[in-house]
Design a protein around this motif. Sequence first.
Motif, PDB file in Angstrom:
ATOM      1  N   LEU A  91       0.831  -1.209   0.000  1.00 17.79           N
ATOM      2  CA  LEU A  91       0.000   0.000   0.000  1.00 17.79           C
ATOM      3  C   LEU A  91       0.865   1.260   0.000  1.00 17.79           C
ATOM      4  O   LEU A  91       0.565   2.240  -0.692  1.00 17.79           O
ATOM      5  N   LEU A  92       1.962   1.243   0.747  1.00 19.32           N
ATOM      6  CA  LEU A  92       2.876   2.383   0.764  1.00 19.32           C
ATOM      7  C   LEU A  92       3.498   2.604  -0.609  1.00 19.32           C
ATOM      8  O   LEU A  92       3.651   3.748  -1.064  1.00 19.32           O
ATOM      9  N   GLY A  93       3.836   1.514  -1.281  1.00 20.40           N
ATOM     10  CA  GLY A  93       4.364   1.642  -2.636  1.00 20.40           C
ATOM     11  C   GLY A  93       3.361   2.238  -3.590  1.00 20.40           C
ATOM     12  O   GLY A  93       3.699   3.068  -4.447  1.00 20.40           O
ATOM     13  N   GLU A  94       2.093   1.853  -3.440  1.00 18.02           N
ATOM     14  CA  GLU A  94       1.044   2.413  -4.295  1.00 18.02           C
ATOM     15  C   GLU A  94       0.773   3.876  -3.958  1.00 18.02           C
ATOM     16  O   GLU A  94       0.402   4.663  -4.834  1.00 18.02           O
ATOM     17  N   LYS A 189      10.882   1.669  -2.230  1.00 20.90           N
ATOM     18  CA  LYS A 189      11.997   2.605  -2.363  1.00 20.90           C
ATOM     19  C   LYS A 189      12.282   2.936  -3.832  1.00 20.90           C
ATOM     20  O   LYS A 189      12.596   4.080  -4.175  1.00 20.90           O
ATOM     21  N   VAL A 190      12.167   1.940  -4.700  1.00 22.33           N
ATOM     22  CA  VAL A 190      12.370   2.176  -6.134  1.00 22.33           C
ATOM     23  C   VAL A 190      11.277   3.096  -6.675  1.00 22.33           C
ATOM     24  O   VAL A 190      11.550   4.016  -7.462  1.00 22.33           O
ATOM     25  N   ASN A 191      10.026   2.857  -6.262  1.00 21.73           N
ATOM     26  CA  ASN A 191       8.930   3.742  -6.681  1.00 21.73           C
ATOM     27  C   ASN A 191       9.201   5.183  -6.266  1.00 21.73           C
ATOM     28  O   ASN A 191       8.942   6.130  -7.021  1.00 21.73           O
ATOM     29  N   HIS A 192       9.736   5.343  -5.063  1.00 23.61           N
ATOM     30  CA  HIS A 192      10.051   6.687  -4.566  1.00 23.61           C
ATOM     31  C   HIS A 192      11.166   7.320  -5.392  1.00 23.61           C
ATOM     32  O   HIS A 192      11.105   8.510  -5.736  1.00 23.61           O
TER      33      HIS A 192
END
Length: 240
Positions: A91-94, A189-192
Amino acid sequence: MTGQDYAGYLRLERLLSLQEPQYPAGDDTATGSAELFFIVAHQTSELWLVQVLNDLDAATEALVCADGTGTPDGVEHALEHLGRAVAVLGLLGETVRLLERLPVQRFAVFRPRLGSASGAQSRNFHDLEVRMGTADEGESPLYRAFLKALAARGTSVEEVCRLGAAGAGAAHRLAETLLDLGYRFWQWKVNHLVLVDRALGGLSGTGGTTGAAYLVTRARMPFPELRSARERLHRHEADT
């Protein structure tokens, strides 16, 4: 039973009063809405981090109890907590991907009002890195507890990987869940990193970091020993 209601139980009056955009109200409603979006996304992420940390600590404690000194179902309890942590990290990644809906033109307008505020200053995120073993402090306490739980069962990471689901049972499910946890964390982290590079390019971060370049150095994969054990399994099969 008390007369507790929904708003009182969740402390909604206090919670919903904490969204305070710094951009002057009325100057540009689109930019004000964009800043509100930015604040809500980060505040909710901090709340979800509280839950992840709680579940990781509970899973670690359950595994400590599974080393032969506590309840025999400690592994199952750990799996319950880890499964939830995996879902929340997803959910944090989304949520990070959702922030791609923040137009860079709007962000550029209100970003100076952040001052030196930066996600790199998040205590919850630092604590999560400690739990995952990707901080500078060293090995993950969760992974140490995992190894002790396996040792109490008379097995090892290599043996669990070799036996698979049919032979290692709950221990294999535990290893796979740790891998899921690690990959969800890494994907977040990669999404960020992608989001920051997309929004800022090579600009420095508000907290004084090098921005995207700094995030590249911090995109570490948790539990490298577990991944190495799986790699050795492939090499063994190739040699036989």
